[in-house]
Design a protein around this motif. Structure first.
Motif, mmCIF file in Angstrom:
data_model
loop_
_atom_site.group_PDB
_atom_site.id
_atom_site.type_symbol
_atom_site.label_atom_id
_atom_site.label_comp_id
_atom_site.label_asym_id
_atom_site.label_seq_id
_atom_site.Cartn_x
_atom_site.Cartn_y
_atom_site.Cartn_z
ATOM 1 N N ASN A 1 -25.181 15.542 -36.563
ATOM 2 C CA ASN A 1 -26.034 16.641 -37.051
ATOM 3 C C ASN A 1 -27.091 17.018 -35.992
ATOM 4 O OD1 ASN A 1 -24.665 16.745 -39.490
ATOM 5 N ND2 ASN A 1 -26.068 15.327 -40.522
ATOM 6 N N LYS A 2 -27.633 15.960 -35.343
ATOM 7 C CA LYS A 2 -28.617 16.212 -34.295
ATOM 8 C C LYS A 2 -27.984 17.021 -33.152
ATOM 9 C CE LYS A 2 -32.713 14.346 -35.110
ATOM 10 N NZ LYS A 2 -33.965 15.121 -34.948
ATOM 11 N N ARG A 3 -26.794 16.608 -32.766
ATOM 12 C CA ARG A 3 -26.130 17.291 -31.669
ATOM 13 C C ARG A 3 -25.846 18.750 -32.035
ATOM 14 N NH1 ARG A 3 -20.624 14.710 -29.661
ATOM 15 N NH2 ARG A 3 -20.032 15.389 -31.746
ATOM 16 N N THR A 4 -25.392 18.962 -33.288
ATOM 17 C CA THR A 4 -25.137 20.334 -33.739
ATOM 18 C C THR A 4 -26.409 21.172 -33.695
ATOM 19 O OG1 THR A 4 -23.360 19.538 -35.190
ATOM 20 C CG2 THR A 4 -24.275 21.725 -35.645
ATOM 21 N N ALA A 5 -27.514 20.558 -34.164
ATOM 22 C CA ALA A 5 -28.800 21.278 -34.155
ATOM 23 C C ALA A 5 -29.234 21.597 -32.731
ATOM 24 C CB ALA A 5 -29.861 20.451 -34.876
ATOM 25 N N ILE A 6 -29.018 20.618 -31.823
ATOM 26 C CA ILE A 6 -29.414 20.840 -30.423
ATOM 27 C C ILE A 6 -28.584 21.964 -29.810
ATOM 28 C CG2 ILE A 6 -29.358 19.810 -28.128
ATOM 29 C CD1 ILE A 6 -30.128 17.135 -29.485
ATOM 30 N N ARG A 7 -27.285 21.967 -30.125
ATOM 31 C CA ARG A 7 -26.426 23.028 -29.601
ATOM 32 C C ARG A 7 -26.885 24.405 -30.120
ATOM 33 N NH1 ARG A 7 -20.337 20.351 -30.146
ATOM 34 N NH2 ARG A 7 -20.556 18.904 -28.369
ATOM 35 N N GLN A 8 -27.256 24.455 -31.400
ATOM 36 C CA GLN A 8 -27.734 25.724 -31.972
ATOM 37 C C GLN A 8 -29.033 26.183 -31.280
ATOM 38 O OE1 GLN A 8 -28.064 24.926 -36.157
ATOM 39 N NE2 GLN A 8 -25.854 25.191 -36.550
ATOM 40 N N LYS A 9 -29.911 25.175 -31.048
ATOM 41 C CA LYS A 9 -31.167 25.522 -30.380
ATOM 42 C C LYS A 9 -30.925 25.971 -28.941
ATOM 43 C CE LYS A 9 -34.190 22.599 -33.177
ATOM 44 N NZ LYS A 9 -35.139 21.454 -33.186
ATOM 45 N N GLU A 10 -29.968 25.271 -28.276
ATOM 46 C CA GLU A 10 -29.644 25.678 -26.916
ATOM 47 C C GLU A 10 -29.088 27.108 -26.893
ATOM 48 O OE1 GLU A 10 -26.968 22.774 -25.517
ATOM 49 O OE2 GLU A 10 -28.550 21.366 -24.853
ATOM 50 N N LYS A 11 -28.236 27.405 -27.885
ATOM 51 C CA LYS A 11 -27.669 28.747 -27.959
ATOM 52 C C LYS A 11 -28.769 29.786 -28.203
ATOM 53 C CE LYS A 11 -24.044 31.405 -30.235
ATOM 54 N NZ LYS A 11 -22.974 31.407 -31.253
ATOM 55 N N LYS A 12 -29.710 29.416 -29.081
ATOM 56 C CA LYS A 12 -30.818 30.326 -29.374
ATOM 57 C C LYS A 12 -31.703 30.520 -28.142
ATOM 58 C CE LYS A 12 -34.430 31.142 -32.792
ATOM 59 N NZ LYS A 12 -35.126 30.615 -33.998
ATOM 60 N N LEU A 13 -31.885 29.397 -27.411
ATOM 61 C CA LEU A 13 -32.682 29.487 -26.188
ATOM 62 C C LEU A 13 -32.005 30.385 -25.153
ATOM 63 C CD1 LEU A 13 -33.920 25.802 -25.716
ATOM 64 C CD2 LEU A 13 -35.336 27.811 -26.193
#
Length: 322
Positions: free
Chosen positions: A49-61
């Protein structure tokens, strides 16, 4: 792997004694291993879940960075446009300033030309004054010479002869046209007091003995510019000096503006002004139309047109005089 049977049984609500009996049968080691596997599974799910959230944040960034880059490009483009507009506006202001300076220089030159005309007019006025003073002195000298001429003694015979050969003099009265004995200029009697009379010859008033005046039917010469009173001449030149080549009728009613412009144009023609400006504004255009109708019917005007856009455009009418 484990099927987590004991854990599932506890969640679905099996009796606690059955679950306890099952745990006793499989043994403590098995239960510990099952718990460890459960903890590992939970940790795995958490980090996934953490990795998924990080990927989403990276995409948003990445999206934000792309947006910032696009905004930066737009800002740079806008900055170039603003700088270009500022340069264009500065050039317009500079050109306008140069035009105003040139116009001011032209006005100064025109004012100097008007000043030269005024000086010339004053010079002519001074010459006319000197001529009038000379004329007055000639009258005075003539009076003195006549006063010094000795009178001839006449005997009875001579007096009788004079009466027979000379016509009787007409009585000197107020308003009569007369000549001074020995002179040719015709004057008018303004006042009679005893044996003295106040007579005006041209622009010169003098007191003369009535016996030295001869009533005549001739008329005094028509009054010329040189016979205009000095006060009137000075007043006219003073008004010419104060005349301005621009009039502002903005805010006036049409009839009031027409009367003001009429007087203004009359003075401009009388003072030989080459060009004048009438500030009437734009507004509805009614005032401008009324003024131009007046100008089209006024003699002495060669042309009229809108002022240059840099100096007022259609809000100002420039009038060229003949």
């Amino acid at each position: 792997g484990s099927s987590f049977a004991v854990e599932i049984a506890r969640k679905i609500g099996l009796p606690a004694e059955i679950i306890q009996s099952a745990e006793d049968i499989v043994g403590k080691e098995y239960m510990n291993l099952d718990n460890y596997l459960l903890d590992i599974t939970r940790d795995k799910r958490y980090w996934e879940n953490k990795r998924t959230a990080i990927r989403q944040k990276e995409k948003k960034l990445e999206q934000m960075l792309a947006q910032y880059a696009e905004d930066a490009d737009q800002l740079r483009s806008k900055r170039r446009e603003i700088i270009e507009e500022a340069r264009t506006e500065a050039k317009k202001i500079l050109d306008s300033s140069n035009a105003i300076i040139e116009r001011t220089i032209a006005d100064i030159k025109e004012a100097n030309a008007e000043r030269e005309k005024t000086l010339e007019a004053r010079r002519k006025l001074k010459e006319e004054r000197i001529e009038l003073e000379r004329e007055g002195n000639r009258y005075k000298d003539s009076n003195l010479l006549l006063a010094k001429v000795p009178k001839k003694k006449k005997g009875k015979h001579n007096v009788q002869a004079d009466r027979e050969t000379s016509p009787a003099k007409r009585e000197v009265t107020v308003g009569a046209n007369v000549r001074l004995d020995g002179g040719s200029t015709v004057g008018t009697v303004l006042e009679v007091s005893g044996k003295n009379a106040l007579v005006i010859f041209g622009n010169l008033k003098t007191t003369v003995k009535t016996d030295r005046l001869t009533v005549t039917d001739a008329k005094p010469k028509t009054e010329t510019k040189s016979s205009i009173s000095m006060q009137t001449i000075d007043s006219g030149y003073e008004r010419q000096l104060q005349f301005k080549q621009e009039i502002d009728v903005r805010g006036m009613r049409a009839d009031e503006a027409i009367q003001t412009v009429t007087y203004f144009i009359d003075d401009a023609i009388r003072f030989s002004v080459a060009r004048v400006r009438i500030l009437h504004g734009t507004g509805t255009g009614a005032l401008r139309q009324a003024i131009r109708e007046l100008l089209s019917t006024t003699s002495g005007i060669s042309s009229y047109h809108d002022e240059d856009v840099r100096f007022g455009g259609a809000g100002i009418t420039v009038v060229n005089l003949k």
